[in-house]
Design a protein around this motif. Sequence first.
Motif, PDB file in Angstrom:
ATOM      1  N   ALA A  26      53.091  26.871 124.737  1.00 57.52           N
ATOM      2  CA  ALA A  26      54.382  26.538 124.137  1.00 57.52           C
ATOM      3  C   ALA A  26      54.448  25.064 123.767  1.00 57.52           C
ATOM      4  CB  ALA A  26      55.515  26.893 125.090  1.00 57.52           C
ATOM      5  N   ASP A  27      53.846  24.220 124.576  1.00 57.89           N
ATOM      6  CA  ASP A  27      53.840  22.794 124.272  1.00 57.89           C
ATOM      7  C   ASP A  27      53.048  22.500 123.005  1.00 57.89           C
ATOM      8  OD1 ASP A  27      54.548  20.123 124.898  1.00 57.89           O
ATOM      9  OD2 ASP A  27      52.512  19.788 125.641  1.00 57.89           O
ATOM     10  N   LYS A  28      52.007  23.274 122.742  1.00 58.28           N
ATOM     11  CA  LYS A  28      51.175  23.047 121.562  1.00 58.28           C
ATOM     12  C   LYS A  28      51.818  23.561 120.272  1.00 58.28           C
ATOM     13  CE  LYS A  28      46.808  23.070 123.986  1.00 58.28           C
ATOM     14  NZ  LYS A  28      46.428  21.696 123.872  1.00 58.28           N
ATOM     15  N   ILE A  29      52.767  24.504 120.385  1.00 55.60           N
ATOM     16  CA  ILE A  29      53.358  25.066 119.167  1.00 55.60           C
ATOM     17  C   ILE A  29      54.774  24.575 118.925  1.00 55.60           C
ATOM     18  CG2 ILE A  29      51.953  27.152 119.110  1.00 55.60           C
ATOM     19  CD1 ILE A  29      54.202  28.657 120.419  1.00 55.60           C
ATOM     20  N   GLY A  30      55.137  23.442 119.484  1.00 54.53           N
ATOM     21  CA  GLY A  30      56.421  22.854 119.156  1.00 54.53           C
ATOM     22  C   GLY A  30      57.378  22.717 120.314  1.00 54.53           C
ATOM     23  N   GLY A  31      56.925  22.886 121.521  1.00 59.53           N
ATOM     24  CA  GLY A  31      57.769  22.621 122.669  1.00 59.53           C
ATOM     25  C   GLY A  31      58.537  23.798 123.216  1.00 59.53           C
ATOM     26  N   LYS A  32      58.578  24.910 122.479  1.00 63.65           N
ATOM     27  CA  LYS A  32      59.252  26.087 123.019  1.00 63.65           C
ATOM     28  C   LYS A  32      58.610  27.334 122.440  1.00 63.65           C
ATOM     29  CE  LYS A  32      62.992  25.587 119.737  1.00 63.65           C
ATOM     30  NZ  LYS A  32      64.424  25.556 119.553  1.00 63.65           N
ATOM     31  N   VAL A  33      58.793  28.421 123.137  1.00 64.50           N
ATOM     32  CA  VAL A  33      58.245  29.688 122.666  1.00 64.50           C
ATOM     33  C   VAL A  33      59.057  30.119 121.452  1.00 64.50           C
ATOM     34  CG1 VAL A  33      57.719  32.064 123.318  1.00 64.50           C
ATOM     35  CG2 VAL A  33      57.581  30.244 125.029  1.00 64.50           C
ATOM     36  N   PRO A  34      58.412  30.361 120.303  1.00 66.05           N
ATOM     37  CA  PRO A  34      59.152  30.547 119.054  1.00 66.05           C
ATOM     38  C   PRO A  34      60.000  31.806 118.983  1.00 66.05           C
ATOM     39  CG  PRO A  34      56.827  30.971 118.725  1.00 66.05           C
ATOM     40  CD  PRO A  34      56.982  30.434 120.120  1.00 66.05           C
ATOM     41  N   PHE A  35      59.619  32.875 119.669  1.00 65.59           N
ATOM     42  CA  PHE A  35      60.362  34.122 119.525  1.00 65.59           C
ATOM     43  C   PHE A  35      61.470  34.291 120.554  1.00 65.59           C
ATOM     44  CE2 PHE A  35      56.531  34.876 121.960  1.00 65.59           C
ATOM     45  CZ  PHE A  35      57.028  35.460 123.109  1.00 65.59           C
ATOM     46  N   ILE A  36      61.470  33.514 121.625  1.00 66.38           N
ATOM     47  CA  ILE A  36      62.510  33.647 122.639  1.00 66.38           C
ATOM     48  C   ILE A  36      63.781  32.973 122.127  1.00 66.38           C
ATOM     49  CG2 ILE A  36      63.213  32.986 124.976  1.00 66.38           C
ATOM     50  CD1 ILE A  36      61.165  35.186 124.960  1.00 66.38           C
ATOM     51  N   GLY A  37      64.859  33.727 122.066  1.00 65.41           N
ATOM     52  CA  GLY A  37      66.138  33.193 121.631  1.00 65.41           C
ATOM     53  C   GLY A  37      66.375  33.235 120.139  1.00 65.41           C
ATOM     54  N   ARG A  38      65.416  33.678 119.375  1.00 68.44           N
ATOM     55  CA  ARG A  38      65.582  33.755 117.917  1.00 68.44           C
ATOM     56  C   ARG A  38      65.245  35.135 117.392  1.00 68.44           C
ATOM     57  NH1 ARG A  38      68.769  29.702 117.229  1.00 68.44           N
ATOM     58  NH2 ARG A  38      67.897  27.743 117.893  1.00 68.44           N
ATOM     59  N   LEU A  39      65.521  36.158 118.187  1.00 68.56           N
ATOM     60  CA  LEU A  39      65.224  37.515 117.771  1.00 68.56           C
ATOM     61  C   LEU A  39      66.355  38.078 116.929  1.00 68.56           C
ATOM     62  CD1 LEU A  39      63.816  38.903 121.129  1.00 68.56           C
ATOM     63  CD2 LEU A  39      62.520  38.300 119.098  1.00 68.56           C
ATOM     64  N   PRO A  40      66.065  39.055 116.060  1.00 69.59           N
ATOM     65  CA  PRO A  40      67.141  39.718 115.331  1.00 69.59           C
ATOM     66  C   PRO A  40      68.080  40.400 116.330  1.00 69.59           C
ATOM     67  CG  PRO A  40      65.005  40.287 114.404  1.00 69.59           C
ATOM     68  CD  PRO A  40      64.749  39.529 115.664  1.00 69.59           C
ATOM     69  N   GLY A  41      69.348  40.225 116.167  1.00 66.59           N
ATOM     70  CA  GLY A  41      70.316  40.789 117.088  1.00 66.59           C
ATOM     71  C   GLY A  41      70.923  39.757 118.014  1.00 66.59           C
ATOM     72  N   ASP A  42      70.318  38.578 118.109  1.00 69.67           N
ATOM     73  CA  ASP A  42      70.922  37.482 118.860  1.00 69.67           C
ATOM     74  C   ASP A  42      72.101  36.954 118.046  1.00 69.67           C
ATOM     75  OD1 ASP A  42      69.027  37.763 120.820  1.00 69.67           O
ATOM     76  OD2 ASP A  42      67.826  36.051 120.195  1.00 69.67           O
ATOM     77  N   ILE A  43      73.195  36.687 118.722  1.00 75.04           N
ATOM     78  CA  ILE A  43      74.440  36.313 118.045  1.00 75.04           C
ATOM     79  C   ILE A  43      74.559  34.791 118.001  1.00 75.04           C
ATOM     80  CG2 ILE A  43      76.950  36.457 118.142  1.00 75.04           C
ATOM     81  CD1 ILE A  43      76.521  39.145 119.621  1.00 75.04           C
ATOM     82  N   LEU A  44      74.758  34.245 116.804  1.00 74.42           N
ATOM     83  CA  LEU A  44      74.944  32.808 116.611  1.00 74.42           C
ATOM     84  C   LEU A  44      76.119  32.606 115.661  1.00 74.42           C
ATOM     85  CD1 LEU A  44      74.021  29.838 116.940  1.00 74.42           C
ATOM     86  CD2 LEU A  44      72.506  30.230 114.991  1.00 74.42           C
ATOM     87  N   ILE A  45      77.156  31.946 116.147  1.00 74.92           N
ATOM     88  CA  ILE A  45      78.337  31.646 115.335  1.00 74.92           C
ATOM     89  C   ILE A  45      78.502  30.124 115.322  1.00 74.92           C
ATOM     90  CG2 ILE A  45      80.829  31.899 115.119  1.00 74.92           C
ATOM     91  CD1 ILE A  45      80.536  34.551 116.663  1.00 74.92           C
ATOM     92  N   GLN A  46      78.486  29.539 114.130  1.00 72.43           N
ATOM     93  CA  GLN A  46      78.644  28.091 113.993  1.00 72.43           C
ATOM     94  C   GLN A  46      79.845  27.794 113.110  1.00 72.43           C
ATOM     95  OE1 GLN A  46      74.802  26.880 112.446  1.00 72.43           O
ATOM     96  NE2 GLN A  46      74.125  26.285 114.498  1.00 72.43           N
ATOM     97  N   LYS A  47      80.742  27.007 113.629  1.00 74.20           N
ATOM     98  CA  LYS A  47      81.895  26.497 112.875  1.00 74.20           C
ATOM     99  C   LYS A  47      81.756  24.977 112.812  1.00 74.20           C
ATOM    100  CE  LYS A  47      83.900  30.546 112.597  1.00 74.20           C
ATOM    101  NZ  LYS A  47      84.120  31.250 111.383  1.00 74.20           N
ATOM    102  N   ARG A  48      82.774  24.287 112.354  1.00 76.08           N
ATOM    103  CA  ARG A  48      82.671  22.831 112.217  1.00 76.08           C
ATOM    104  C   ARG A  48      82.353  22.143 113.542  1.00 76.08           C
ATOM    105  NH1 ARG A  48      88.059  21.302 109.692  1.00 76.08           N
ATOM    106  NH2 ARG A  48      88.562  23.445 110.153  1.00 76.08           N
ATOM    107  N   ASN A  49      83.181  22.337 114.548  1.00 80.40           N
ATOM    108  CA  ASN A  49      82.979  21.662 115.831  1.00 80.40           C
ATOM    109  C   ASN A  49      82.711  22.644 116.959  1.00 80.40           C
ATOM    110  OD1 ASN A  49      83.471  19.126 114.722  1.00 80.40           O
ATOM    111  ND2 ASN A  49      85.671  19.376 114.961  1.00 80.40           N
ATOM    112  N   PHE A  50      82.192  23.815 116.628  1.00 81.91           N
ATOM    113  CA  PHE A  50      82.027  24.860 117.626  1.00 81.91           C
ATOM    114  C   PHE A  50      80.756  25.645 117.343  1.00 81.91           C
ATOM    115  CE2 PHE A  50      82.720  29.331 118.821  1.00 81.91           C
ATOM    116  CZ  PHE A  50      82.915  29.175 120.184  1.00 81.91           C
ATOM    117  N   THR A  51      79.973  25.877 118.372  1.00 86.26           N
ATOM    118  CA  THR A  51      78.791  26.724 118.264  1.00 86.26           C
ATOM    119  C   THR A  51      78.795  27.704 119.429  1.00 86.26           C
ATOM    120  OG1 THR A  51      77.509  24.960 117.228  1.00 86.26           O
ATOM    121  CG2 THR A  51      76.273  26.774 118.194  1.00 86.26           C
ATOM    122  N   PHE A  52      78.661  28.984 119.113  1.00 81.43           N
ATOM    123  CA  PHE A  52      78.580  30.024 120.128  1.00 81.43           C
ATOM    124  C   PHE A  52      77.270  30.758 119.938  1.00 81.43           C
ATOM    125  CE2 PHE A  52      79.122  34.482 121.375  1.00 81.43           C
ATOM    126  CZ  PHE A  52      79.431  34.310 122.711  1.00 81.43           C
TER     127      PHE A  52
END
Length: 80
Positions: A26-52
């Motif tokens: 993970a350290d060699k490919i950018g500091g984190k495992v690329p597929f953990i937390g970025r899978l289809p179905g993960d919910i990400l809501i970003q507003k001006r001053n709010f991120t969920f």
Amino acid sequence: MFQSLGKILILFGALLFFFGLILLLADKIGGKVPFIGRLPGDILIQKRNFTFYFPLTTSILLSLILTLILWILSFIFRKH
């Protein structure tokens, strides 16, 4: 008694080796495992001053993996 303790120590050693290898890679490919937390179905809501962020698919996947590991461990250490 010593036989089951030996199995447990071997298992923990293999798990430590596996997780250490993941951290090294993970350290060699950018500091984190690329597929953990970025899978289809993960919910990400970003507003001006709010991120969920709720990693729904990641949570389900990790739950399935841990269930499989615990099932295998119970199969290995089952008393006949």
